[in-house]
Design a protein around this motif. Structure first.
Motif, PDB file in Angstrom:
ATOM      1  N   SER A 151      -9.360   9.653  -0.867  1.00 30.26           N
ATOM      2  CA  SER A 151      -9.641   8.302  -0.374  1.00 30.26           C
ATOM      3  C   SER A 151      -9.007   8.066   0.996  1.00 30.26           C
ATOM      4  CB  SER A 151      -9.117   7.260  -1.362  1.00 30.26           C
ATOM      5  OG  SER A 151      -7.705   7.222  -1.324  1.00 30.26           O
ATOM      6  N   LYS A 182      -4.383   7.809   4.857  1.00 33.58           N
ATOM      7  CA  LYS A 182      -3.518   6.984   5.717  1.00 33.58           C
ATOM      8  C   LYS A 182      -2.054   7.150   5.320  1.00 33.58           C
ATOM      9  CE  LYS A 182      -2.599   2.753   7.988  1.00 33.58           C
ATOM     10  NZ  LYS A 182      -1.383   3.267   8.521  1.00 33.58           N
ATOM     11  N   ILE A 183      -1.788   7.164   4.030  1.00 35.62           N
ATOM     12  CA  ILE A 183      -0.413   7.363   3.558  1.00 35.62           C
ATOM     13  C   ILE A 183       0.110   8.715   4.054  1.00 35.62           C
ATOM     14  CG2 ILE A 183       0.992   7.806   1.490  1.00 35.62           C
ATOM     15  CD1 ILE A 183      -0.793   5.656   0.072  1.00 35.62           C
ATOM     16  N   ASP A 234       0.847   8.566   7.701  1.00 35.35           N
ATOM     17  CA  ASP A 234       2.091   7.818   7.926  1.00 35.35           C
ATOM     18  C   ASP A 234       3.309   8.714   7.687  1.00 35.35           C
ATOM     19  OD1 ASP A 234       0.625   5.561   8.556  1.00 35.35           O
ATOM     20  OD2 ASP A 234       0.961   4.569   6.620  1.00 35.35           O
ATOM     21  N   GLU A 286      -7.313   5.595   1.850  1.00 36.63           N
ATOM     22  CA  GLU A 286      -5.970   5.036   1.659  1.00 36.63           C
ATOM     23  C   GLU A 286      -4.925   6.143   1.547  1.00 36.63           C
ATOM     24  OE1 GLU A 286      -8.629   4.194  -0.224  1.00 36.63           O
ATOM     25  OE2 GLU A 286      -8.997   2.135   0.420  1.00 36.63           O
ATOM     26  N   TRP A 287      -5.234   7.175   0.763  1.00 39.38           N
ATOM     27  CA  TRP A 287      -4.295   8.290   0.624  1.00 39.38           C
ATOM     28  C   TRP A 287      -4.173   9.068   1.923  1.00 39.38           C
ATOM     29  CZ3 TRP A 287      -0.342   9.254  -2.240  1.00 39.38           C
ATOM     30  CH2 TRP A 287      -0.258   8.711  -3.524  1.00 39.38           C
TER      31      TRP A 287
END
Length: 156
Positions: free
Chosen positions: A63, A68-69, A72, A65-66
């Protein structure tokens, strides 16, 4: 192959690996590694391992979101390595490189030591008792048992 008697063995550091995670404790290890690099002329390899991604592998997905994590965590690693490079420069060491890896910290440290034929690994460590090491699963302890070269433990 016949080993040399201990009296004929010379210690010459050409490559020193220093693990770094940005903690106050790892900064103490970096200070010692930079000093050794400066005084011996050895190349200092400063390693940061993004272990969180490896530890989260069972939960991670493709995903956005993952992703992006993960980015980061990589950005944080780059920032820490830039800070480490600045510190090493300010200590007068000039022959160094920074390296970031994804994975299990102990495995990545030993793998890099083998791959680049390190002469010494410098790691900062807490003063765990033998029982504390058993429960904490110390990365330093794991590296020491599997390392292809000496490991210098720095206690702050």
């Amino acid at each position: 192959m016949r080993k040399k008697p201990l009296s004929e063995v010379t210690m010459e550091y050409k490559h020193i690996l220093c693990t770094f995670d940005g903690s106050e404790l790892s900064e103490a290890g970096l200070k010692h590694a930079a000093y050794l690099s400066k005084t011996t002329g050895a190349k200092l390899h400063i390693l940061y391992v993004v272990e969180k991604w490896y530890r989260a592998a069972d939960m991670a997905t493709d995903s956005p979101e993952w992703q992006k994590i993960h980015e980061d965590w990589l950005d944080k690693g780059r920032e820490l390595l830039e800070a480490a490079a600045s510190k090493v420069k300010s200590m007068g060491a000039s022959n160094f490189q920074t390296v970031m890896k994804d994975g299990d910290a102990a495995y990545e440290i030993v793998a890099m030591a083998m791959e680049h034929r390190m002469d010494l690994i410098v790691m900062a460590s807490h003063r765990y008792s033998p029982v504390g090491k058993l429960f904490a699963g110390s990365v330093t302890d794991k590296v020491t048992r599997k390392a292809p070269c000496p490991v210098l433990w720095v206690f702050a």
